[in-house]
Design a protein around this motif. Structure first.
Motif, short mmCIF file in Angstrom:
data_model
loop_
_atom_site.label_atom_id
_atom_site.label_comp_id
_atom_site.label_asym_id
_atom_site.label_seq_id
_atom_site.Cartn_x
_atom_site.Cartn_y
_atom_site.Cartn_z
N SER A 1 0.46 3.70 5.84
CA SER A 1 0.52 4.36 4.73
C SER A 1 -0.49 5.35 4.36
O SER A 1 -0.30 6.48 3.88
CB SER A 1 1.03 3.63 3.75
OG SER A 1 -0.25 2.87 3.17
N ARG A 2 -1.55 4.95 4.93
CA ARG A 2 -3.00 5.77 4.83
C ARG A 2 -3.16 7.24 5.59
O ARG A 2 -3.80 7.90 5.26
CB ARG A 2 -4.32 4.83 4.65
CG ARG A 2 -4.33 3.88 3.78
CD ARG A 2 -5.41 2.89 4.09
NE ARG A 2 -5.65 1.98 2.96
CZ ARG A 2 -5.95 0.56 2.93
NH1 ARG A 2 -6.68 0.25 4.17
NH2 ARG A 2 -6.17 0.03 1.89
N ARG A 3 -1.97 7.09 6.69
CA ARG A 3 -2.32 8.20 7.84
C ARG A 3 -1.01 8.86 7.76
O ARG A 3 -0.80 10.21 8.03
CB ARG A 3 -2.75 7.55 9.18
CG ARG A 3 -3.90 6.77 9.03
CD ARG A 3 -5.17 7.77 9.02
NE ARG A 3 -5.22 8.44 10.27
CZ ARG A 3 -5.83 8.27 11.35
NH1 ARG A 3 -6.43 6.89 11.34
NH2 ARG A 3 -5.78 9.24 12.42
N THR B 1 -7.06 -3.00 -2.89
CA THR B 1 -7.97 -2.51 -4.05
C THR B 1 -7.08 -2.61 -5.40
O THR B 1 -6.15 -2.57 -5.28
CB THR B 1 -8.61 -1.28 -3.63
OG1 THR B 1 -7.87 -0.27 -3.89
CG2 THR B 1 -9.58 -1.17 -2.49
N VAL C 1 0.33 -1.08 5.12
CA VAL C 1 -0.76 -0.64 4.35
C VAL C 1 -1.70 0.54 4.95
O VAL C 1 -1.99 1.37 4.53
CB VAL C 1 -1.78 -1.79 3.77
CG1 VAL C 1 -2.99 -1.36 3.11
CG2 VAL C 1 -0.99 -2.68 2.70
N ASP C 2 -2.12 0.06 6.22
CA ASP C 2 -2.95 0.84 6.99
C ASP C 2 -2.07 2.11 7.51
O ASP C 2 -2.67 3.05 7.51
CB ASP C 2 -3.44 0.03 8.52
CG ASP C 2 -4.49 -0.96 8.16
OD1 ASP C 2 -5.00 -0.89 7.03
OD2 ASP C 2 -4.35 -1.82 9.07
N ASP D 1 5.27 5.02 -2.77
CA ASP D 1 3.96 4.44 -2.82
C ASP D 1 4.24 2.80 -2.38
O ASP D 1 4.31 1.86 -3.09
CB ASP D 1 3.21 4.48 -4.06
CG ASP D 1 1.79 3.86 -4.22
OD1 ASP D 1 1.60 3.10 -3.14
OD2 ASP D 1 1.15 4.15 -5.11
N LYS E 1 -7.99 -5.20 2.75
CA LYS E 1 -6.70 -4.16 2.77
C LYS E 1 -6.40 -3.70 1.50
O LYS E 1 -5.56 -2.82 1.37
CB LYS E 1 -5.44 -5.13 3.46
CG LYS E 1 -5.60 -5.52 4.92
CD LYS E 1 -5.94 -4.31 5.74
CE LYS E 1 -6.15 -4.66 7.22
NZ LYS E 1 -6.47 -3.50 8.17
N VAL F 1 2.25 0.60 -1.10
CA VAL F 1 1.26 -0.45 -1.73
C VAL F 1 1.77 -0.78 -2.90
O VAL F 1 1.72 -2.09 -3.21
CB VAL F 1 -0.21 0.00 -1.51
CG1 VAL F 1 -1.12 -0.97 -2.13
CG2 VAL F 1 -0.42 0.36 -0.03
#
Length: 300
Positions: free
Chosen positions: A182-184, A223, A179-180, A135, A221, A137
């Motif tokens: 890792s979402r994909r 949360t 960050v971006d 993970d 970016k 992030v």
């Protein structure tokens, strides 16, 4: 197999030749192309003179006269890249000879490899590596067990093209990309440092605070605990090398306070908030932070 390497550069004389040599001396099975993207340079002869020493060997030179930030230059270079894989190397950094070979060994299990690195300051190298949970992030912002630099990132090109650098970011550009991404896609981490990141000099963006840019990053970016931890770190930076006015702006982002953070972080947060209300306390804590960072966490 072709690996494309994008090198953004602005009036970079010192360091660029070292950077390019480290690319061309890579020991791996495959071919290389290097895309030097000069952006916003005031003296166009500086880079050109250095590139002439390489006789154009696998090096393509581009110039962007009006470039908002380095992410624009990186994305431009990526758009011209023909490789199956793509990597980025800032013009004042360098790779170890087996960097690309190590990345290629790991990228088959993911779509991106983030390498650990050496932070080099005043000719002293400090290894920056740690535990990676998968993970990125959480590891970057909450646990702070690893760090990421653009020069240590290696991608499968077709995956990078889906995400790309966010050209709205004027700071934290490397963090924003992972960050971006890792979402994909999946990101692998190498615990063997194969990159030298030079932190000498005041011209590196990472050596300066930029409250509007950091605020934009936090809002767009991150949360939850990652955002809170990031804000807390920026508050610390603002006390150490920024301004009390900047600290006040970060306090305004806290919302519900430091709920969910560790006891140590909550105590630090409370102290930082108090610093935003007192010039004297701000000055005292700045002195203490300066001592702490120079003696206990030198070069981090």
């Amino acid at each position: 197999m072709l690996v494309s390497v994008v090198v953004p550069s602005t009036d970079r004389g010192e360091g660029l030749e070292r950077c390019l040599n480290s690319i061309l001396q890579q020991d791996f099975i495959g071919e290389l192309e290097v895309l030097v993207v000069e952006n916003n340079s005031k003296n166009l002869d500086v880079v050109q003179e250095i590139l002439q020493r390489f006789n154009g060997e696998r090096i393509h030179h581009f110039f962007l006269g009006d470039c908002v930030n380095a992410n624009v230059a990186r994305n431009f270079g990526a758009s011209k890249a023909a490789g199956e894989y793509i990597a980025f190397l800032d013009s004042d950094d360098e790779w170890h000879p087996r960097h690309l070979a190590k990345c290629l060994d790991s990228v088959e299990r993911s779509q991106c490899v983030c390498s650990s690195f050496f932070s080099v300051k005043n000719r002293v190298s400090t290894s920056i590596c740690g535990h990676y949970s998968g993970d990125i992030v959480n590891d970057l912002f909450v646990e702070k067990s690893i760090d990421v630099r653009t020069s240590a990132l290696f991608f499968l090109k077709k995956a990078f093209d889906v995400v790309r650098f966010d050209e709205r970011l004027n700071k934290h550009q490397d963090w924003g990309l992972v960050v971006d991404f890792s979402r994909r896609f999946r990101i692998a981490y190498s615990n063997e440092p194969t990159v030298n990141i030079y932190v000498d000099g005041d011209n590196r963006m990472s050596a300066k605070t930029n409250v509007p840019a950091s605020t934009f990053f936090a809002k767009n970016k991150l949360t939850g605990l990652a955002r809170l931890s990031f804000i807390l770190s920026r508050m610390s930076d603002e006390i150490a090398i920024g301004t009390k006015a900047g600290l006040v702006e970060y306090v305004g982002l806290l919302g519900g306070g430091f709920t969910g953070l560790s006891f140590k972080k909550r105590v630090a947060g409370i102290i930082f908030v108090l610093c935003s209300k007192s010039v004297l306390l701000f000055s005292i804590v700045r002195s203490l932070l300066g001592l702490y960072k120079s003696v206990l966490v030198n070069n981090k």
